[in-house]
Design a protein around this motif. Structure first.
Motif, mmCIF file in Angstrom:
data_model
loop_
_atom_site.group_PDB
_atom_site.id
_atom_site.type_symbol
_atom_site.label_atom_id
_atom_site.label_comp_id
_atom_site.label_asym_id
_atom_site.label_seq_id
_atom_site.Cartn_x
_atom_site.Cartn_y
_atom_site.Cartn_z
ATOM 1 N N GLY A 106 56.085 13.030 -113.788
ATOM 2 C CA GLY A 106 55.397 14.188 -114.351
ATOM 3 C C GLY A 106 54.629 13.849 -115.606
ATOM 4 N N LYS A 107 55.204 13.021 -116.473
ATOM 5 C CA LYS A 107 54.544 12.653 -117.728
ATOM 6 C C LYS A 107 53.317 11.766 -117.490
ATOM 7 C CE LYS A 107 58.612 13.021 -120.739
ATOM 8 N NZ LYS A 107 58.049 13.993 -121.684
ATOM 9 N N THR A 108 53.358 10.965 -116.439
ATOM 10 C CA THR A 108 52.223 10.080 -116.146
ATOM 11 C C THR A 108 51.166 10.757 -115.293
ATOM 12 O OG1 THR A 108 53.449 9.185 -114.250
ATOM 13 C CG2 THR A 108 53.591 7.975 -116.339
ATOM 14 N N GLY A 109 51.418 11.992 -114.834
ATOM 15 C CA GLY A 109 50.436 12.716 -114.046
ATOM 16 C C GLY A 109 50.544 12.503 -112.557
ATOM 17 N N LEU A 110 51.531 11.729 -112.094
ATOM 18 C CA LEU A 110 51.695 11.514 -110.661
ATOM 19 C C LEU A 110 52.150 12.783 -109.961
ATOM 20 C CD1 LEU A 110 53.388 7.972 -110.616
ATOM 21 C CD2 LEU A 110 50.992 8.546 -110.102
ATOM 22 N N ILE A 111 52.919 13.598 -110.665
ATOM 23 C CA ILE A 111 53.324 14.901 -110.144
ATOM 24 C C ILE A 111 52.717 15.955 -111.058
ATOM 25 C CG2 ILE A 111 55.235 16.433 -109.608
ATOM 26 C CD1 ILE A 111 56.999 14.054 -109.141
ATOM 27 N N SER A 112 51.801 16.709 -110.530
ATOM 28 C CA SER A 112 51.126 17.727 -111.347
ATOM 29 C C SER A 112 51.951 19.013 -111.399
ATOM 30 C CB SER A 112 49.741 18.034 -110.768
ATOM 31 O OG SER A 112 49.845 18.482 -109.428
ATOM 32 N N LYS A 113 51.777 19.741 -112.473
ATOM 33 C CA LYS A 113 52.433 21.038 -112.670
ATOM 34 C C LYS A 113 53.960 20.936 -112.575
ATOM 35 C CE LYS A 113 48.474 23.659 -110.865
ATOM 36 N NZ LYS A 113 48.019 24.651 -109.855
ATOM 37 N N LEU A 114 54.495 19.861 -113.093
ATOM 38 C CA LEU A 114 55.953 19.703 -113.128
ATOM 39 C C LEU A 114 56.515 20.417 -114.343
ATOM 40 C CD1 LEU A 114 58.477 18.193 -111.866
ATOM 41 C CD2 LEU A 114 58.053 16.452 -113.617
ATOM 42 N N ASP A 115 57.551 21.199 -114.137
ATOM 43 C CA ASP A 115 58.236 21.855 -115.250
ATOM 44 C C ASP A 115 59.104 20.813 -115.959
ATOM 45 O OD1 ASP A 115 59.602 23.435 -117.029
ATOM 46 O OD2 ASP A 115 60.048 25.023 -115.592
ATOM 47 N N GLN A 116 58.531 20.136 -116.947
ATOM 48 C CA GLN A 116 59.225 19.022 -117.583
ATOM 49 C C GLN A 116 60.451 19.475 -118.375
ATOM 50 O OE1 GLN A 116 56.654 16.349 -119.721
ATOM 51 N NE2 GLN A 116 55.051 16.409 -118.167
ATOM 52 N N ASP A 117 60.379 20.651 -118.983
ATOM 53 C CA ASP A 117 61.536 21.153 -119.732
ATOM 54 C C ASP A 117 62.744 21.361 -118.819
ATOM 55 O OD1 ASP A 117 60.216 21.122 -122.138
ATOM 56 O OD2 ASP A 117 59.537 23.199 -121.987
ATOM 57 N N LYS A 118 62.496 21.930 -117.647
ATOM 58 C CA LYS A 118 63.588 22.188 -116.711
ATOM 59 C C LYS A 118 64.216 20.879 -116.231
ATOM 60 C CE LYS A 118 62.775 23.199 -112.410
ATOM 61 N NZ LYS A 118 62.332 23.917 -111.184
ATOM 62 N N TRP A 119 63.387 19.905 -115.885
ATOM 63 C CA TRP A 119 63.906 18.633 -115.398
ATOM 64 C C TRP A 119 64.571 17.830 -116.520
ATOM 65 C CZ3 TRP A 119 64.796 17.159 -110.584
ATOM 66 C CH2 TRP A 119 64.160 17.854 -109.557
ATOM 67 N N ASN A 120 64.060 17.991 -117.720
ATOM 68 C CA ASN A 120 64.696 17.321 -118.859
ATOM 69 C C ASN A 120 66.084 17.897 -119.110
ATOM 70 O OD1 ASN A 120 64.604 15.495 -121.165
ATOM 71 N ND2 ASN A 120 64.513 17.326 -122.410
ATOM 72 N N GLN A 121 66.227 19.222 -118.984
ATOM 73 C CA GLN A 121 67.536 19.857 -119.159
ATOM 74 C C GLN A 121 68.510 19.415 -118.070
ATOM 75 O OE1 GLN A 121 68.581 22.359 -121.634
ATOM 76 N NE2 GLN A 121 66.888 21.321 -122.636
ATOM 77 N N ARG A 122 68.023 19.305 -116.835
ATOM 78 C CA ARG A 122 68.872 18.825 -115.747
ATOM 79 C C ARG A 122 69.340 17.397 -116.010
ATOM 80 N NH1 ARG A 122 65.558 20.774 -110.321
ATOM 81 N NH2 ARG A 122 66.087 22.997 -110.434
ATOM 82 N N SER A 123 68.397 16.571 -116.415
ATOM 83 C CA SER A 123 68.713 15.176 -116.698
ATOM 84 C C SER A 123 69.781 15.062 -117.778
ATOM 85 C CB SER A 123 67.439 14.437 -117.130
ATOM 86 O OG SER A 123 67.722 13.132 -117.559
ATOM 87 N N LEU A 124 69.635 15.835 -118.843
ATOM 88 C CA LEU A 124 70.587 15.778 -119.955
ATOM 89 C C LEU A 124 71.967 16.286 -119.551
ATOM 90 C CD1 LEU A 124 68.287 16.990 -122.868
ATOM 91 C CD2 LEU A 124 69.283 14.709 -122.608
ATOM 92 N N ARG A 125 72.010 17.287 -118.679
ATOM 93 C CA ARG A 125 73.313 17.808 -118.228
ATOM 94 C C ARG A 125 74.059 16.764 -117.401
ATOM 95 N NH1 ARG A 125 70.606 22.976 -117.898
ATOM 96 N NH2 ARG A 125 69.956 22.556 -115.758
#
Length: 260
Positions: A106-125
């Motif tokens: 998502g950060k590199t643009g390979l996946i557009s319109k990714l909810d990065q906050d949501k995935w970051n929260q999942r990753s941290l959990r």
């Protein structure tokens, strides 16, 4: 030189070094902000920290497979507590790396319109739960070693104890006045023995000590970023830098890595 060659050959070594540099930037940025340094320099440090974080995500591509393989090995352990803790921990690490890979895309643009906050929260959990299980494993192994050391000391003391000493001790404990007068010193002595026993066990088992310290430092990172126990960027930087240095130490000296 041999240690350095072995360290440099490992795929995770570069990621650990970059992680140490990233959290050093976190700590430096906090110190610059507290010191009232120019905003431009502070922003430069923040951008550098972000680039290092992105580079680490790139280096961790494919780590989910390694974590799944580790879970497959852990499921065959004979100790049920270790089997449960390590298997679930590795599975959570696999999910953490998978979420991290999606974040990188998502950060590199390979996946557009990714909810990065949501995935970051999942990753941290997933990361937090894996660390909790790792600390549970460390505590369990520490308890086993303390119990073993206590049995060894009890066997030595019982073999050298005289019968007259046992009678004298029983006579003292049967007196209420004497019991009241020695209660506090006995409790302090027992506490002192327990602390000495704990330090002896940790000193005799450097891999367990390093793993316990590393996981204890790491756990404050997701706790802060999930808002469960906010500690601030300065403390997070110190913890991340310390745990990274400990990880590098276990790579340079493989015998310091806890097993299994």
């Amino acid at each position: 030189m041999e240690c350095w060659v072995r360290f440099n050959a490992q795929s995770q070594a570069k990621e650990r070094v970059i992680r140490a540099a990233q959290y050093a930037c976190t700590l430096l940025g906090y110190m610059l902000q507290k010191g009232g340094v120019a905003t431009e320099l502070h922003q430069t440090i923040r951008h550098l920290e972000g680039h290092m974080s992105l580079t680490r995500k790139l280096l961790r591509l494919g780590n989910s497979v390694e974590a799944l393989e580790a879970a497959k090995r852990a499921i065959h352990l004979s100790d049920s507590v270790l089997r449960l803790c390590l298997t679930i921990s590795h599975l959570n690490r696999a999910m953490y790396f998978a979420c991290d890979n999606i974040l990188w895309a998502g950060k590199t643009g390979l996946i557009s319109k990714l909810d990065q906050d949501k995935w970051n929260q999942r990753s941290l959990r997933y990361y937090l739960f894996a660390l909790i299980l790792n600390l549970t494993r460390d505590t369990y192994e520490l308890r086993l070693l303390i119990e073993y050391e206590e049995r060894c000391r009890a066997a030595k003391s019982s073999s050298s104890l005289c019968p007259s000493t046992i009678v004298s001790a029983d006579h003292i404990s049967s007196s209420p006045t004497a019991s009241a007068s020695i209660a506090l010193p006995v409790m302090l002595a027992r506490l002192s023995r327990q602390i000495h026993l704990l330090l002896t066990v940790l000193y005799s088992n450097p891999p367990l000590l390093l793993d316990l310290l590393k996981n204890s430092c790491d756990i404050f990172i997701p706790l802060d970023r999930l808002g469960i126990y906010p500690t601030g960027p300065g403390f997070v930087g110190v913890c991340g830098l310390a745990s990274s240095v400990l990880s590098i130490l276990t790579m340079v000296n493989p015998w310091l890595k806890i097993k299994p």
